[in-house]
Design a protein around this motif. Structure first.
Motif, PDB file in Angstrom:
ATOM      1  N   PHE A   1     -88.732 -74.059  25.895  1.00  0.00           N
ATOM      2  CA  PHE A   1     -89.728 -74.470  26.751  1.00  0.00           C
ATOM      3  C   PHE A   1     -91.327 -74.409  26.636  1.00  0.00           C
ATOM      4  O   PHE A   1     -92.427 -74.333  26.911  1.00  0.00           O
ATOM      5  N   ILE A   2     -90.627 -73.059  27.163  1.00  0.00           N
ATOM      6  CA  ILE A   2     -92.131 -71.952  27.227  1.00  0.00           C
ATOM      7  C   ILE A   2     -93.238 -71.886  26.180  1.00  0.00           C
ATOM      8  O   ILE A   2     -94.356 -72.116  26.172  1.00  0.00           O
ATOM      9  N   VAL A   3     -92.730 -71.373  24.908  1.00  0.00           N
ATOM     10  CA  VAL A   3     -93.284 -71.746  24.372  1.00  0.00           C
ATOM     11  C   VAL A   3     -93.365 -72.908  23.349  1.00  0.00           C
ATOM     12  O   VAL A   3     -95.621 -73.430  22.907  1.00  0.00           O
ATOM     13  N   ASN A   4     -93.441 -74.082  23.486  1.00  0.00           N
ATOM     14  CA  ASN A   4     -93.484 -74.759  23.239  1.00  0.00           C
ATOM     15  C   ASN A   4     -94.671 -75.896  24.073  1.00  0.00           C
ATOM     16  O   ASN A   4     -95.801 -76.610  23.367  1.00  0.00           O
ATOM     17  N   ARG A   5     -94.506 -75.351  25.091  1.00  0.00           N
ATOM     18  CA  ARG A   5     -95.654 -75.864  26.127  1.00  0.00           C
ATOM     19  C   ARG A   5     -96.860 -75.001  25.545  1.00  0.00           C
ATOM     20  O   ARG A   5     -98.296 -75.436  25.669  1.00  0.00           O
ATOM     21  N   LEU A   6     -97.210 -73.550  25.121  1.00  0.00           N
ATOM     22  CA  LEU A   6     -97.705 -72.625  24.798  1.00  0.00           C
ATOM     23  C   LEU A   6     -98.428 -73.215  23.893  1.00  0.00           C
ATOM     24  O   LEU A   6     -99.710 -72.934  23.546  1.00  0.00           O
TER      25      LEU A   6
ATOM     26  N   VAL B   1    -100.739 -76.334  24.488  1.00  0.00           N
ATOM     27  CA  VAL B   1    -101.826 -75.848  25.070  1.00  0.00           C
ATOM     28  C   VAL B   1    -103.094 -75.588  24.422  1.00  0.00           C
ATOM     29  O   VAL B   1    -103.881 -75.115  24.370  1.00  0.00           O
ATOM     30  N   SER B   2    -102.119 -75.060  23.431  1.00  0.00           N
ATOM     31  CA  SER B   2    -103.258 -74.366  22.170  1.00  0.00           C
ATOM     32  C   SER B   2    -103.250 -74.860  20.812  1.00  0.00           C
ATOM     33  O   SER B   2    -104.122 -74.339  20.396  1.00  0.00           O
ATOM     34  N   GLY B   3    -103.278 -75.840  20.752  1.00  0.00           N
ATOM     35  CA  GLY B   3    -103.900 -77.131  20.217  1.00  0.00           C
ATOM     36  C   GLY B   3    -102.715 -77.308  18.719  1.00  0.00           C
ATOM     37  O   GLY B   3    -103.269 -78.301  17.929  1.00  0.00           O
ATOM     38  N   GLY B   4    -101.577 -76.752  19.342  1.00  0.00           N
ATOM     39  CA  GLY B   4    -100.479 -77.018  17.766  1.00  0.00           C
ATOM     40  C   GLY B   4    -100.129 -78.032  17.884  1.00  0.00           C
ATOM     41  O   GLY B   4     -99.765 -78.659  18.689  1.00  0.00           O
TER      42      GLY B   4
ATOM     43  N   PHE C   1     -82.468 -84.459  19.275  1.00  0.00           N
ATOM     44  CA  PHE C   1     -82.872 -83.357  20.721  1.00  0.00           C
ATOM     45  C   PHE C   1     -83.956 -82.891  20.082  1.00  0.00           C
ATOM     46  O   PHE C   1     -84.758 -83.015  21.499  1.00  0.00           O
ATOM     47  N   TYR C   2     -84.664 -82.460  19.220  1.00  0.00           N
ATOM     48  CA  TYR C   2     -85.431 -81.374  18.732  1.00  0.00           C
ATOM     49  C   TYR C   2     -86.849 -81.592  19.288  1.00  0.00           C
ATOM     50  O   TYR C   2     -87.928 -81.557  20.216  1.00  0.00           O
ATOM     51  N   ALA C   3     -87.627 -82.742  17.757  1.00  0.00           N
ATOM     52  CA  ALA C   3     -88.259 -83.642  18.272  1.00  0.00           C
ATOM     53  C   ALA C   3     -89.044 -84.388  18.678  1.00  0.00           C
ATOM     54  O   ALA C   3     -90.049 -83.971  19.796  1.00  0.00           O
ATOM     55  N   PRO C   4     -88.040 -84.721  19.878  1.00  0.00           N
ATOM     56  CA  PRO C   4     -88.288 -85.654  21.637  1.00  0.00           C
ATOM     57  C   PRO C   4     -89.531 -84.516  22.185  1.00  0.00           C
ATOM     58  O   PRO C   4     -89.904 -84.512  23.356  1.00  0.00           O
ATOM     59  N   LEU C   5     -88.211 -83.148  22.327  1.00  0.00           N
ATOM     60  CA  LEU C   5     -88.077 -82.175  23.283  1.00  0.00           C
ATOM     61  C   LEU C   5     -90.104 -81.535  22.997  1.00  0.00           C
ATOM     62  O   LEU C   5     -90.449 -81.144  24.249  1.00  0.00           O
ATOM     63  N   THR C   6     -90.052 -81.378  21.404  1.00  0.00           N
ATOM     64  CA  THR C   6     -91.819 -80.690  21.551  1.00  0.00           C
ATOM     65  C   THR C   6     -92.656 -81.987  21.439  1.00  0.00           C
ATOM     66  O   THR C   6     -94.001 -81.315  22.470  1.00  0.00           O
ATOM     67  N   PHE C   7     -92.236 -82.846  21.350  1.00  0.00           N
ATOM     68  CA  PHE C   7     -93.081 -84.302  21.254  1.00  0.00           C
ATOM     69  C   PHE C   7     -93.763 -84.108  23.104  1.00  0.00           C
ATOM     70  O   PHE C   7     -94.646 -84.401  23.405  1.00  0.00           O
ATOM     71  N   ALA C   8     -92.762 -84.264  24.014  1.00  0.00           N
ATOM     72  CA  ALA C   8     -93.044 -84.142  25.971  1.00  0.00           C
ATOM     73  C   ALA C   8     -93.744 -82.665  25.492  1.00  0.00           C
ATOM     74  O   ALA C   8     -94.666 -82.805  27.535  1.00  0.00           O
ATOM     75  N   ALA C   9     -93.612 -82.025  25.280  1.00  0.00           N
ATOM     76  CA  ALA C   9     -94.443 -80.806  25.771  1.00  0.00           C
ATOM     77  C   ALA C   9     -95.644 -80.669  25.677  1.00  0.00           C
ATOM     78  O   ALA C   9     -96.855 -79.928  26.551  1.00  0.00           O
ATOM     79  N   ALA C  10     -96.277 -82.071  24.962  1.00  0.00           N
ATOM     80  CA  ALA C  10     -98.048 -82.219  24.616  1.00  0.00           C
ATOM     81  C   ALA C  10     -98.473 -82.822  25.977  1.00  0.00           C
ATOM     82  O   ALA C  10     -99.233 -82.576  25.788  1.00  0.00           O
ATOM     83  N   TYR C  11     -97.391 -82.537  26.892  1.00  0.00           N
ATOM     84  CA  TYR C  11     -97.742 -84.491  27.682  1.00  0.00           C
ATOM     85  C   TYR C  11     -97.728 -83.608  29.687  1.00  0.00           C
ATOM     86  O   TYR C  11     -97.750 -83.839  30.464  1.00  0.00           O
ATOM     87  N   THR C  12     -96.431 -82.268  29.727  1.00  0.00           N
ATOM     88  CA  THR C  12     -96.240 -82.107  30.665  1.00  0.00           C
ATOM     89  C   THR C  12     -95.786 -80.248  30.427  1.00  0.00           C
ATOM     90  O   THR C  12     -95.540 -79.815  30.144  1.00  0.00           O
TER      91      THR C  12
END
Length: 308
Positions: free
Chosen positions: A23-28, A31-34, A86-97
């Protein structure tokens, strides 16, 4: 609580700590534009050589391929559900929350695991024992999630709430469903590492479709830091945490109440993710509502553990 249940719960908590890195690295990365697509697919591409090495050293590749060849459609379906959806939706959500909010919503997987259990219909599983108490404790966790999310949901535009919450709810059902169905399909004939390798292999069509779509639509590759960041996620979450969690569920696979308790340990991810985001990303502390929601989620996890 018997020794096997204690071991499974401790393994579940250890996996929660390692999963929180996701969760932390996906958010990082977000926010870094990846791109969220590269955050998803690179993790599983990195996992492949690690698990091939582990399973190969144990001479388990050939038996795995025989298992897949015997039931290819089931492997493709449930691997795509358990890993892809499971994983694709989690990384998608990291772009918003924020990561801690995703980790909090992710705790719905505890309820999801109980809801999908009657439809899986695994023979020889103790489904009824303690079922009502498990639902009660999971309900406490769900209440904690609602309290945790309420203030944040009010302050965010509805579009961001939907894009942040709905994908995580999809992931929350997909992960226990895929994991439990693959335990049913393999029926103890493969060890944890073989099962994970098989699921990575059989989810590759899903990841290749995402990769192709990203290249065609955005005409851009991963950001410079995403290779290293997804490698970190692959090692700590994809390899270590997944192996620990799958091993924990294997230990109590014949006891629905034990499975619910192990899945409940994942509520600790929200605390780990919160601490990581505050320390590493400099995010502000959540308000009292969110902290109260976290406390309820943790209470539900503790009750699950004591009951198992």
């Amino acid at each position: 609580m018997n020794l096997k249940s204690k071991q499974a719960i401790l393994m579940g908590l250890a996996s929660a700590l390692l999963f929180s890195i996701t969760f932390i690295v996906n958010r990082l990365m977000s926010v870094s534009g990846g791109s969220w697509v590269w955050s998803s697919v690179l993790r599983f591409y990195w996992m492949l050589p690690f698990f091939f090495l582990i399973v190969g050293l144990k001479k388990g590749v050939t038996p795995l391929f025989r298992e897949i060849a015997a039931r290819p459609l089931q492997w493709l379906l449930w691997s795509t559900v358990g890993f892809g959806l499971f994983y694709a939706p989690l990384t998608f959500a990291a772009a918003y929350t924020p990561s801690w909010l995703i980790a909090g919503t992710w705790q719905f997987t505890i309820i999801a695991g109980l809801l999908v259990a009657p439809f899986i219909n695994r023979k020889g599983t103790n489904v009824r024992t303690g079922h009502h108490s498990a639902l009660l404790y999971s309900g406490i966790i769900l209440l904690g999630i609602v309290v945790m999310q309420a203030r944040e949901a009010i302050s965010l535009p509805p579009e961001k709430v939907i894009k942040g919450a709905v994908p995580v709810l999809v992931a929350a059902f997909a992960y226990p469903l895929g994991n439990r169905k693959m335990m049913q399909v393999t029926n103890g004939r493969l060890d944890v590492y073989q099962r994970i390798l098989g699921m990575v292999l059989c989810s590759l069509p899903f990841w290749l479709i995402l990769t192709t779509g990203e290249i065609v639509l955005s005409k851009a590759g991963p950001s410079p830091g995403q290779y290293a960041q997804t490698l970190v996620v692959a090692i700590f979450s994809g390899v270590l945490a997944t192996a620990l969690f799958f091993s924990a569920t294997d230990k109590v696979s014949a006891d629905e109440k034990g499975l619910a308790a192990v899945e409940a340990t994942q509520s600790a991810e929200v605390l780990f993710a919160l601490a990581g985001e505050v320390i590493l990303l400099g995010s502000p502390l959540p308000d009292l509502y969110a902290l109260g929601g976290m406390a309820l989620a943790m209470l539900g996890m503790i009750l699950h553990s004591l009951e198992s």
